[in-house]
Enzyme design. Sequence first.
Site, PDB file in Angstrom:
ATOM      1  N   SER A 149       7.155  -1.077  -0.793  1.00  0.00           N
ATOM      2  CA  SER A 149       7.847  -1.947   0.169  1.00  0.00           C
ATOM      3  C   SER A 149       7.089  -2.056   1.477  1.00  0.00           C
ATOM      4  CB  SER A 149       9.232  -1.376   0.500  1.00  0.00           C
ATOM      5  OG  SER A 149      10.156  -1.730  -0.475  1.00  0.00           O
ATOM      6  N   ASP A 187      14.842  -9.864   2.677  1.00  0.00           N
ATOM      7  CA  ASP A 187      15.054  -8.415   2.745  1.00  0.00           C
ATOM      8  C   ASP A 187      16.470  -8.150   3.253  1.00  0.00           C
ATOM      9  OD1 ASP A 187      14.551  -5.523   3.287  1.00  0.00           O
ATOM     10  OD2 ASP A 187      12.473  -6.071   2.970  1.00  0.00           O
ATOM     11  N   HIS A 200      15.623  -1.556   6.467  1.00  0.00           N
ATOM     12  CA  HIS A 200      14.461  -1.871   5.635  1.00  0.00           C
ATOM     13  C   HIS A 200      13.809  -3.191   6.055  1.00  0.00           C
ATOM     14  CE1 HIS A 200      12.501  -2.889   1.700  1.00  0.00           C
ATOM     15  NE2 HIS A 200      12.361  -1.582   1.604  1.00  0.00           N
TER      16      HIS A 200
END
Length: 734
Positions: A520, A147, A216
């Site tokens: 996600s 990620d 994220h």
Amino acid sequence: MDSRRSTSVVLLLSFLCLHCFQSSLLRVDASSKLYIVYLGEKKHQDPNVVTASHHDMLTSLLGSKEEALSSIVYSYKHGFSGFAAMLTESQAAKLAVLPDVVSIKPNRYYKAHTTRSWDFLGLSNSQPGGLLEKAKYGEGVIVGVVDSGIWPESKSFDDSGYDAIPPRWKGVCQTGDAFDANNCSKKIIGARWYTGGVAPEDLKGEFFSPRDFAGHGTHTASTAAGGLVSNVSFHGLGAGEARGGAPHARLAIYKACWGIGISCGGAALMAAVDDAIHDGVDILSLSLTVFYEMPGTLHAVANGITVVFSAGNDGPAPQTVSNAVPWVITVAASTIDRTFPTVITLGNSRRLVGQSIYRPLELNNSFTELVYGSSCDANSLNNTDVVGKIVLCYALLEVSLPNAVSNVVNAGGVGLIFAQYTVNLLENVNPFNGIPCVLVDFEIARNIFTYLETTSNPLVKVSPTTNVVGNEVLSPKVAAFSSRGPSAAFPGVLKPDIAAPGVSILAATGNGYQFNSGTSMACPHVSGVAALLKSLHPDWSPAAIKSAIVTTASVVDAYDLAIEAEGTPRKLADPFDFGGGHIDPNRAADPGLVYDIDPKDYIKFFNCNLEQSDRCDSAEGSLYYLNLPSVAIPNLKDAAVSVSRTVTNVGPENAKYKAVVEPPPGVKMTVEPPFLTFNAHNKVETFNLTFVSTRRIQGDYTFGSLTWSDDENHSVRIPIAIRTVIEDFYSDTA
Ligand SMILES: *[C@@H]1O[C@H](CO)[C@@H](O)[C@H](O)[C@H]1NC(C)=O
Ligand SMILES: *[C@@H]1O[C@H](CO)[C@@H](O)[C@H](O)[C@H]1NC(C)=O
Ligand SMILES: *[C@@H]1O[C@H](CO)[C@@H](O)[C@H](O)[C@H]1NC(C)=O
Ligand SMILES: *[C@@H]1O[C@H](CO)[C@@H](O)[C@H](O)[C@H]1NC(C)=O
Ligand SMILES: *[C@@H]1O[C@H](CO)[C@@H](O)[C@H](O)[C@H]1NC(C)=O
Ligand SMILES: *[C@@H]1O[C@H](CO)[C@@H](O)[C@H](O)[C@H]1NC(C)=O
């Protein structure tokens, strides 16, 4: 000692490669592009020998060792063989015809797409005898997250109380900007970063290190395996205990996504997967969209790693699911039992309710003028005085909420009420936390509009958002944005596989906690559950773990009503919305039977479908023969189609199962044999499923299921999707 030596070699190699990439920018032909050359299984155990063979291949192509070294960006040498290199089109064409080259593709860029969610899944911290406790909170399992990196200071990654790092771990802590060796710990046991092939604009302002710039990666890592942190909230909303699915699992961080746009280059992703195989992760969590296939993931599965991908955020249109290869778990997103009602009071004292995440620092108790802004695009606000007012906006296709907000703010407005069909993307209102921004449906908007039209001085007041949790909130529902099947790339594989919470998930970003929605967020929920299952059943293969998750999923809510899928219109969810259904971790711990797969079977399929697609029409190569916990037949014609499946008993030794058949409408479905008996000698049984179309209809999918039940509470259900066709070449577009 041994492992330390190999560690430094790996570090050295990756530094060398970074160096190569930088110098290659100066030296190689201006028309060169980054290509990913995939060579399949590696031919030597020693990674140095594998890398040397890549250098040799490039040397003979480019003429000198020096050119070879300056063109290569990554050498894939642990889990599989291949490399990424700067090449011209004609050089790429020359490589493509070499017998060792399985595929060569230009580097592409991909997009990366709690408090409450775990209790909702029945994985509550306080529940004795549940999966969480049985699996020791995921102890001993290593979850790799590919990620945008990690924010190691977050409380979710505190390592107090952890034992020493498992000796099997072979990863490294690669340091860099604002990230030193102390940033790894007994919780974050490894971290690496990959800038090769990343577009320069995505590196602007970035940390050249595993440190998370976009936020994220920290969110997804803390959802999968964040530790227990009590009293977490976003300005008081969603308050509770935050933790990951496997709170005692270790984290290994692979930063391959960069910039505020969270852009992930294919060459970097493959390097991350290659390293993760070398390092010894058990689970790989990838909350990003890859079109078609990324070869490394199959090698990861062949090495016993469960690979979990998000399905994508392109729903509710059909055929939008990505990451649809059969060896990974593809995760759809669902809502949980929490909403954020926000009261709107009109000047006539009428109270209406919308949804927002509005928590002003100072309460504004007075009414504000209300004005109609039509669609709130730049033009529609030109002739309206919105200065100091709250604006009612109607969503049109071309105006997104963030655009409407910025138009209103630019025109001097102080808030907006936004009418739209539900899209479950509440935190879009997050960044504008200063001003009220409330989402309402068209019926409520109509009430507000009528008041506006019939009042000379319309006024409105927005109260701070509260939250409601529990059974009164209709849930789960498949989120509107969650990408849907069938898979355009592999119609013979039923995708997505499973749905998990992915709407308004509170998890770590930087030092705080924030809401986020998307597949996600759903993906690391499944990664966390997979980690628990791995801890409980260390001998289970990735296919067995996936089977346990899919076959025990729920298709009904807490009131036994069929789960719905948001969209236009809302409907009952089918397997193209949520695969087997909504994840039920406690049942997945004890599935009774599993549909296991030898990874070699995938390779058979892989070679067939991706490399020699024209040679695979024979029944032999048909995808629906793969022992998946689902059946998808995209082309059922006049002739009957039979597929076989094999189940392995992982429940009590002596067991008797009975088939319960729910045929897809318009299809006759039979199971042979309809009873399966297991005992000490007989742990594996094979059965046939036969489908016959009962009507001649072109291009219509219908859905059914097969459930094996015993008298001990096991119910092993697989979803079935069948499309009947008359003509061979049919396109489902009107
Ligand atoms: C991580 O490293 C930076 C220095 O590079 C340091 O300032 C910070 O305190 C470290 N954080 C942790 C959690 O150790
Ligand atoms: C939780 O945090 C809030 C403020 O952040 C504080 O007022 C409250 O006392 C805390 N509760 C507990 C149980 O620690
Ligand atoms: C808050 O109150 C003042 C009046 O005291 C008003 O001018 C302002 O527009 C109000 N509304 C918002 C959303 O700030
Ligand atoms: C509205 O204003 C914008 C920017 O101020 C301008 O570009 C646009 O042409 C205007 N439209 C109309 C219809 O006046
Ligand atoms: C399943 O079908 C195959 C091929 O049609 C047949 O050879 C096999 O005996 C069948 N198995 C069972 C259990 O009916
Ligand atoms: C069957 O499952 C239900 C709910 O999961 C559980 O309450 C019950 O104890 C189980 N019964 C047996 C015999 O395992």
